[in-house]
Design an enzyme around this catalytic site. Structure first.
Site, PDB file in Angstrom:
ATOM      1  N   ASN A 284      67.784  -4.598  29.772  1.00  0.00           N
ATOM      2  CA  ASN A 284      66.291  -3.177  29.622  1.00  0.00           C
ATOM      3  C   ASN A 284      67.111  -2.426  29.278  1.00  0.00           C
ATOM      4  O   ASN A 284      68.405  -1.738  29.737  1.00  0.00           O
ATOM      5  CB  ASN A 284      65.270  -3.872  30.452  1.00  0.00           C
ATOM      6  CG  ASN A 284      65.789  -3.453  31.894  1.00  0.00           C
ATOM      7  OD1 ASN A 284      66.537  -2.478  32.706  1.00  0.00           O
ATOM      8  ND2 ASN A 284      65.869  -4.561  32.385  1.00  0.00           N
TER       9      ASN A 284
ATOM     10  N   ASP B 186      63.125 -12.746  42.248  1.00  0.00           N
ATOM     11  CA  ASP B 186      62.704 -11.861  42.608  1.00  0.00           C
ATOM     12  C   ASP B 186      63.033 -11.260  44.423  1.00  0.00           C
ATOM     13  O   ASP B 186      63.042 -12.364  44.927  1.00  0.00           O
ATOM     14  CB  ASP B 186      61.699 -11.755  43.354  1.00  0.00           C
ATOM     15  CG  ASP B 186      61.067 -10.478  43.756  1.00  0.00           C
ATOM     16  OD1 ASP B 186      61.733  -9.336  43.935  1.00  0.00           O
ATOM     17  OD2 ASP B 186      59.937 -10.132  43.068  1.00  0.00           O
TER      18      ASP B 186
ATOM     19  N   PHE C  87      60.355  -0.683  44.335  1.00  0.00           N
ATOM     20  CA  PHE C  87      60.283   0.684  43.475  1.00  0.00           C
ATOM     21  C   PHE C  87      59.411  -0.391  42.510  1.00  0.00           C
ATOM     22  O   PHE C  87      59.590  -1.692  42.113  1.00  0.00           O
ATOM     23  CB  PHE C  87      61.442   1.016  42.631  1.00  0.00           C
ATOM     24  CG  PHE C  87      62.409   2.392  43.067  1.00  0.00           C
ATOM     25  CD1 PHE C  87      62.881   1.831  44.478  1.00  0.00           C
ATOM     26  CD2 PHE C  87      62.585   3.114  42.698  1.00  0.00           C
ATOM     27  CE1 PHE C  87      63.279   3.816  44.563  1.00  0.00           C
ATOM     28  CE2 PHE C  87      62.748   3.953  42.810  1.00  0.00           C
ATOM     29  CZ  PHE C  87      63.662   4.684  44.433  1.00  0.00           C
TER      30      PHE C  87
HETATM   31  N1  CTP Z   1      62.744  -7.159  41.678  1.00  0.00           N
HETATM   32  C1  CTP Z   1      63.992  -7.401  42.122  1.00  0.00           C
HETATM   33  N2  CTP Z   1      64.103  -8.647  41.286  1.00  0.00           N
HETATM   34  C2  CTP Z   1      63.544  -9.347  40.805  1.00  0.00           C
HETATM   35  C3  CTP Z   1      62.344  -8.355  40.029  1.00  0.00           C
HETATM   36  C4  CTP Z   1      61.831  -7.256  40.954  1.00  0.00           C
HETATM   37  O1  CTP Z   1      64.525  -7.936  43.730  1.00  0.00           O
HETATM   38  N3  CTP Z   1      63.556 -10.531  40.246  1.00  0.00           N
HETATM   39  C5  CTP Z   1      62.290  -5.379  42.462  1.00  0.00           C
HETATM   40  C6  CTP Z   1      62.982  -4.386  41.215  1.00  0.00           C
HETATM   41  O2  CTP Z   1      64.125  -4.185  41.931  1.00  0.00           O
HETATM   42  C7  CTP Z   1      61.867  -3.346  42.379  1.00  0.00           C
HETATM   43  C8  CTP Z   1      60.561  -3.928  42.522  1.00  0.00           C
HETATM   44  O3  CTP Z   1      61.335  -5.514  42.769  1.00  0.00           O
HETATM   45  O4  CTP Z   1      62.086  -3.087  43.725  1.00  0.00           O
HETATM   46  C9  CTP Z   1      59.767  -4.207  41.083  1.00  0.00           C
HETATM   47  O5  CTP Z   1      59.216  -5.175  41.041  1.00  0.00           O
HETATM   48  P1  CTP Z   1      58.819  -6.195  39.933  1.00  0.00           P
HETATM   49  O6  CTP Z   1      58.066  -6.991  40.233  1.00  0.00           O
HETATM   50  O7  CTP Z   1      59.889  -6.033  39.216  1.00  0.00           O
HETATM   51  O8  CTP Z   1      57.741  -5.128  38.846  1.00  0.00           O
HETATM   52  P2  CTP Z   1      57.493  -5.382  37.563  1.00  0.00           P
HETATM   53  O9  CTP Z   1      57.989  -6.692  37.056  1.00  0.00           O
HETATM   54  O10 CTP Z   1      57.161  -3.924  36.698  1.00  0.00           O
HETATM   55  O11 CTP Z   1      56.006  -6.221  37.782  1.00  0.00           O
HETATM   56  P3  CTP Z   1      54.827  -6.026  36.877  1.00  0.00           P
HETATM   57  O12 CTP Z   1      55.197  -7.381  36.338  1.00  0.00           O
HETATM   58  O13 CTP Z   1      54.144  -7.482  37.606  1.00  0.00           O
HETATM   59  O14 CTP Z   1      54.992  -4.534  36.412  1.00  0.00           O
END
Ligand code: CTP
Length: 404
Positions: free
Chosen positions: A213, A311, A332
């Site tokens: 991304n 996550d 974040f």
């Molecule tokens: N994050 C993480 N590991 C992941 C996904 C996200 O550590 N596999 C962390 C990011 O670094 C950030 C936060 O979680 O601090 C963001 O949450 P996330 O669930 O990624 O948000 P979105 O994907 O944007 O969720 P949504 O699709 O519900 O908006």
């Protein structure tokens, strides 16, 4: 950015070939908004002329305690009282010995001795041959100077003017500039260990391609820098980004979300604070092909199956260390709309005490941003500013929330 605007710095040069770098340092300090008053020892004037330093600092250089220009004839008092910091660059072995002894027989040592201890930091950039640097006398002198409140900005390693290789080179001007800027930041995270994730992840589908991304990593790198400036020991786990490592920060490069998780799980047991800024890919190819996926001539695209990435934030926030209060986790959220509602929901879902929301399209790749801090008390906006300025505010917010 003018990181040093309003700051008045006395730049003291003692004798050493590294004096030529001090000309560039002087220029860098001025460009960053500082006013610079140069003071040179007699030995320094053998290596570089006061004319050069006057032209770069736009101020007459001081070199003698007998200078009759000050009306009160007390250059050492005036110079040390005006300063927000005194930087000795280069600091020779001899000058270190003078500081250790509290000598006062020439202007630069004299003004260092006269500096108000509580309000004017003394920052040292040593420069000397590696044998001189490692000599017990220099070690002893440095220890004494540090005990008296002097701050070592560090030394470089590498080729030396004498032809030898080792420790003791003066840091390069950009490194010194970063250290001097850091010296002005409050040490609100002194003694803390901070873990930061930053950038995108890259999820390979074959040896050639993958999905990723647009995260630039800038916000996470700024958080790592700000935490280190605040006195923390910082490790930055970075996905593939083209950014220089902030000075003094340990960096671990990873590609995939799984690698990022492994690095974080390894480091979390020693961390006090975890800030997850990385844009971890939510999905990865279920099976990465060992060989490049070729076109088969049918015109049919290959079908890729994806599975969810772990996550990282959730994993660490649910860990024993976070639940016992020993690890403070910050998440974040990059959203496109309804920032407050989404940030609040995400904070609850991730189980973190502090969640930082931002509008993704207005943040990605830019040097500035605007943040919304959401905690159990409510929300607070940090208005648009540079990512570094915001990172410093975030660090202060985190520091105010962790137990003493
Ligand atoms: N994050 C993480 N590991 C992941 C996904 C996200 O550590 N596999 C962390 C990011 O670094 C950030 C936060 O979680 O601090 C963001 O949450 P996330 O669930 O990624 O948000 P979105 O994907 O944007 O969720 P949504 O699709 O519900 O908006």
């Amino acid at each position: 950015m003018s990181e040093l605007s309003g700051k008045h710095i006395v730049l003291g040069l003692s004798g050493g070939i590294a004096c030529y770098k001090s000309a560039e340092l002087c220029r860098a300090l001025v460009k960053e908004g500082a006013t610079v008053q140069v003071v040179m020892t007699e030995a320094a004037e053998r290596f570089i002329t006061p004319v050069t330093m006057q032209a770069l600092s736009n101020r007459p250089v001081y070199g003698s305690q007998w200078d009759t220009r000050p009306a009160n004839n007390m250059a050492h008092i005036n110079l040390s009282r005006e300063a927000d910091a005194i930087v000795i660059a280069p600091c020779s072995a001899d000058f270190m010995a003078r500081l250790a002894q509290g000598r006062a027989d020439e202007l630069l040592s004299l003004l260092c001795l006269a500096r108000p201890l509580g309000s004017v930091p003394l920052l040292l950039a040593p420069a000397m041959n590696r044998e001189m640097w490692s000599h017990p006398a220099t070690r002893r002198n440095l220890a004494l100077v540090e005990r008296d409140g002097g701050v070592l900005l560090g030394v470089g390693t590498g080729d030396q003017a004498c032809g030898e290789t080792g420790d003791g080179r003066m840091l390069e001007p950009p490194e010194l500039l970063d250290e001097i800027i850091a010296a002005f930041q409050p040490k609100v995270l002194a003694g803390r260990t901070v873990l930061v994730t930053a950038g995108p992840t890259f999820e390979g589908m074959d040896p050639i391609r993958g999905i990723t991304n647009h995260s630039s990593g800038k916000m996470g790198f700024a958080v790592a820098r700000a935490a280190r400036e605040a006195g923390a020991e910082v490790t930055l786990v970075a996905g593939p980004v083209a950014l220089p490592t902030p000075r003094g920060v340990r960096r671990i490069d990873v590609l995939s979300g799984l690698q990022m998780l492994a690095a974080c799980e390894d480091l979390a047991p020693r961390a006090d604070i975890f800030v997850a800024t990385a844009a971890v890919a939510d999905w990865r190819p279920a099976q990465a092909s060992a060989q490049k996926i070729k076109k088969d001539g049918s015109g049919e695209p290959p079908v890729l199956r994806f599975i969810e990435n772990p996550d990282i934030l959730l994993t660490l926030a649910q860990g024993e260390r976070a639940r016992s209060g020993a690890l403070f986790c910050v998440g974040f959220a990059a959203e496109s709309h309804d920032l407050l509602a989404h940030a609040q929901a995400k904070r609850a879902r991730k189980g973190v005490p502090l969640l930082v929301g931002n509008i993704g399209p207005a943040a990605f790749g830019r040097d500035d941003n605007q943040l919304l801090l959401v905690d159990e008390r409510g929300a607070r906006e940090l208005p648009r500013a540079s990512k570094l300025a915001l990172a410093r505010q975030l660090v202060a917010e985190i520091a105010s929330r962790i137990p003493a």
